[in-house]
Design a protein around this motif. Structure first.
Motif, PDB file in Angstrom:
ATOM      1  N   GLY A   1      33.703  37.875  38.015  1.00  0.00           N
ATOM      2  CA  GLY A   1      34.139  39.470  38.287  1.00  0.00           C
ATOM      3  C   GLY A   1      34.512  39.833  39.681  1.00  0.00           C
ATOM      4  O   GLY A   1      34.851  40.675  39.905  1.00  0.00           O
ATOM      5  N   VAL A   2      33.943  39.251  40.648  1.00  0.00           N
ATOM      6  CA  VAL A   2      34.284  39.309  42.073  1.00  0.00           C
ATOM      7  C   VAL A   2      35.568  39.103  42.441  1.00  0.00           C
ATOM      8  O   VAL A   2      36.321  39.862  43.008  1.00  0.00           O
ATOM      9  CB  VAL A   2      33.394  38.670  43.120  1.00  0.00           C
ATOM     10  N   ALA A   3      36.112  38.027  41.659  1.00  0.00           N
ATOM     11  CA  ALA A   3      37.661  37.762  41.862  1.00  0.00           C
ATOM     12  C   ALA A   3      38.406  38.636  41.217  1.00  0.00           C
ATOM     13  O   ALA A   3      39.384  38.992  41.827  1.00  0.00           O
ATOM     14  CB  ALA A   3      37.581  36.189  41.394  1.00  0.00           C
ATOM     15  N   LEU A   4      37.987  39.057  40.217  1.00  0.00           N
ATOM     16  CA  LEU A   4      38.762  40.014  39.310  1.00  0.00           C
ATOM     17  C   LEU A   4      38.645  41.404  40.038  1.00  0.00           C
ATOM     18  O   LEU A   4      39.868  41.809  40.179  1.00  0.00           O
ATOM     19  CB  LEU A   4      38.280  40.019  37.864  1.00  0.00           C
ATOM     20  N   GLY A   5      37.453  41.715  40.662  1.00  0.00           N
ATOM     21  CA  GLY A   5      37.543  42.936  41.420  1.00  0.00           C
ATOM     22  C   GLY A   5      38.371  42.866  42.636  1.00  0.00           C
ATOM     23  O   GLY A   5      39.143  43.956  42.887  1.00  0.00           O
ATOM     24  N   ALA A   6      38.608  41.720  43.304  1.00  0.00           N
ATOM     25  CA  ALA A   6      39.292  41.567  44.365  1.00  0.00           C
ATOM     26  C   ALA A   6      40.901  41.791  43.949  1.00  0.00           C
ATOM     27  O   ALA A   6      41.773  42.367  44.772  1.00  0.00           O
ATOM     28  CB  ALA A   6      39.018  40.585  45.237  1.00  0.00           C
ATOM     29  N   ALA A   7      41.274  41.361  42.721  1.00  0.00           N
ATOM     30  CA  ALA A   7      42.536  41.636  42.355  1.00  0.00           C
ATOM     31  C   ALA A   7      42.973  42.916  41.959  1.00  0.00           C
ATOM     32  O   ALA A   7      44.127  43.449  42.089  1.00  0.00           O
ATOM     33  CB  ALA A   7      42.830  40.593  41.096  1.00  0.00           C
ATOM     34  N   VAL A   8      42.035  43.611  41.376  1.00  0.00           N
ATOM     35  CA  VAL A   8      42.380  44.945  40.861  1.00  0.00           C
ATOM     36  C   VAL A   8      41.869  46.105  42.144  1.00  0.00           C
ATOM     37  O   VAL A   8      41.949  47.162  42.006  1.00  0.00           O
ATOM     38  CB  VAL A   8      41.602  45.416  39.654  1.00  0.00           C
TER      39      VAL A   8
END
Length: 501
Positions: A195-202
């Motif tokens: 989720g951290v990686a996804l959060g950085a993407a969005v």
């Protein structure tokens, strides 16, 4: 010296005569513990404390399935064709109930055990709990990129938790609770990291609040998976109750103070649920790990199938809802009756096997058995449609009272009611391992909805500004098509008597 087997002991009798004994030496009997290498004997001893008063093999089968035993585990680990055949052998080897059973076993009788599955009815409300805080979160995060973050985090969480749950149940069915706990613990920690990686993407679309929301969404989905696995759903309800109450209060009264409290309560509730889920994975004293007879990790084909099914389920729901999440509350809320009724769908699916086994005892020929199976499926699908239909009617009545009822909203609600019946059939296909057919069927339904809508110029998912009435009508048609495809996938396997013997 002669030997014989008596119960759980090996009897060695020393006889007089011969050079090894004296004539005046009395005959002696030596009792040695019986050593068994049969894995079924190990299983019998493991479940005996809980099932010492089982009245039939059906009750044993229900308990084994509740522990995570699958047909594949029965075949690979124990050499039996399915769980029910294994349960029949376990029931036979357990022998008559012990006179001391009342003092040593669970006081719940067979009728109580039969209704233990009713706890799944509460899964639906648990799925809805966080949604009450959504308006407050929306006010903090903002509209840009919110839908993208919700859809991506929800899809990733759906797939990730589904694969982790499948692997854990498989390990539990193979008698490896410690390995199952280890898999769930690793998956739970890795989920928020993803989720951290996804959060950085969005983050460029919504900033830090959107990234935090993505992490919290994945953490909540993993917490729900773990607490459901360990039958501690009440912990999840307690953790999220403050967020639900404050979110509902903000929805009614508004105001920045209530909004702040609702967001804080949601974040703390997710944190508490996640901590409780990790605590649930700690092995209890005396937990034994069976010797490995099969690879601990599922084969790649099984993982691919479970991943495809999870991805298809997420896309099936989100692709229709996403265009309306922020602008059309009447359409966006149409999924609530389906979510609330999913616990009922799960419960009725869990009862299918035992009902089918009972049918095998009444039917004398294959033809009547197959007809009876399909009549039973028809009744269950009707029930799975009736429950969300009642909830949907209540939702539509509420929308009408506040002046928000619309024809597209009605159609979308009807489509989600139909999805409840489709998910019942999907769960039966999952029980037969037909993940490929499931994934293909959902892909066909999504393509039919979006493709036909694109040809008519009414596909909002593709940026076309068309009529919501036509789009929701097409979605309803694609769900009906999905029901037909799922039923077609059941035709070759659901009526085979060998699956219920």
């Amino acid at each position: 010296m002669t030997s014989g087997v008596d119960g759980d002991t090996v009897v060695l009798q020393r006889q007089s005569g011969g050079t090894a004994t004296r004539p005046d030496e009395p005959e002696r009997t030596i009792l040695l513990p019986r050593i068994s290498t049969d894995p079924v004997d190990e299983l019998v001893e493991r479940v005996r404390p809980r099932l010492n008063r089982a009245v039939d093999a059906l009750q044993v089968a229900a308990a084994l399935e509740a522990e995570g035993h699958t047909d594949r585990a029965a075949q690979v680990e124990y050499g039996y064709s399915d769980v029910f055949t294994l349960a029949s052998e376990v029931f036979k080897r357990m022998g008559p109930p012990s006179p001391a059973a009342d003092a040593t076993t669970d006081p719940a009788g067979p009728d109580v055990l039969r209704w233990v599955g009713l706890r799944t009815l509460w899964h639906g409300p648990l799925y809805v709990l966080p949604s009450a805080a959504f308006p407050a979160v929306l006010a903090v995060v903002g509209r840009p990129g919110l839908v993208l973050g919700l859809v991506l985090a929800g899809t990733l969480g759906w797939v990730w938790s589904g694969v982790a749950g499948y692997a854990a149940y498989r390990l539990l069915g193979l008698g490896r609770p410690r390995s199952a706990a280890r898999v769930l613990r690793i998956a739970a920690v890795a989920g928020p990291l993803a989720g951290v990686a996804l959060g950085a993407a969005v983050a460029p679309y919504g900033g830090l609040p959107l990234a935090v929301m993505a992490v919290c969404q994945l953490a909540y989905q993993m917490a729900g998976t773990l607490l459901t696995f360990y039958r501690r759903e009440a912990w999840l309800a307690v953790a999220m109750a403050p967020a639900f109450l404050l979110g509902a209060a903000y929805l009614v009264a508004g105001g920045p103070t209530l909004r702040g409290w609702a967001v804080v309560a949601a974040a703390l509730g997710v944190l508490a649920a996640f901590a409780a889920a990790l605590a649930a994975t700690r092995p209890t004293a005396g937990t034994e790990e069976a010797a490995a007879r099969d690879p601990l990790w599922p084969p790649p084909s099984a993982l691919l199938g479970v991943t495809g099914y999870g991805l298809g389920s997420a896309v099936l729901l989100f692709h229709a809802q996403a265009p309306y999440l922020l602008g059309r509350l009447d359409i966006a809320a149409a999924a609530v009756p389906l979510i609330l009724s999913m616990g009922y769908v799960e419960w009725r699916t869990s009862r299918f096997r035992s009902n089918a086994v009972e049918l095998t005892r009444r039917a004398r020929r294959p033809g009547p058995f197959v007809a009876g199976i399909w009549r039973m499926i028809g009744r269950e699908v009707a029930g799975c449609l009736a429950v969300p239909a009642v909830l949907g009617a209540a939702l539509l009545l509420g929308l009408a009272r506040v002046g928000m009822l619309s024809a597209p909203g009605v159609l979308m609600t009807v489509a989600h009611v139909a999805l409840a019946g489709a998910y019942y059939l999907a769960f039966l296909l999952v029980g037969r391992g037909r993940y490929g057919w499931l994934s293909l069927s959902m892909a066909v339904a999504v393509v039919a909805h979006v493709g036909v809508g694109a040809l008519l110029g009414v596909a909002p998912l593709l940026g076309q500004d068309g009529a919501a009435f036509v789009d929701t009508s097409l979605y309803l048609g694609s769900v009906v098509l999905l029901q037909a495809l799922f039923a077609l996938g059941l035709l070759p396997v659901i009526g085979q008597v060998r699956h219920y013997r």
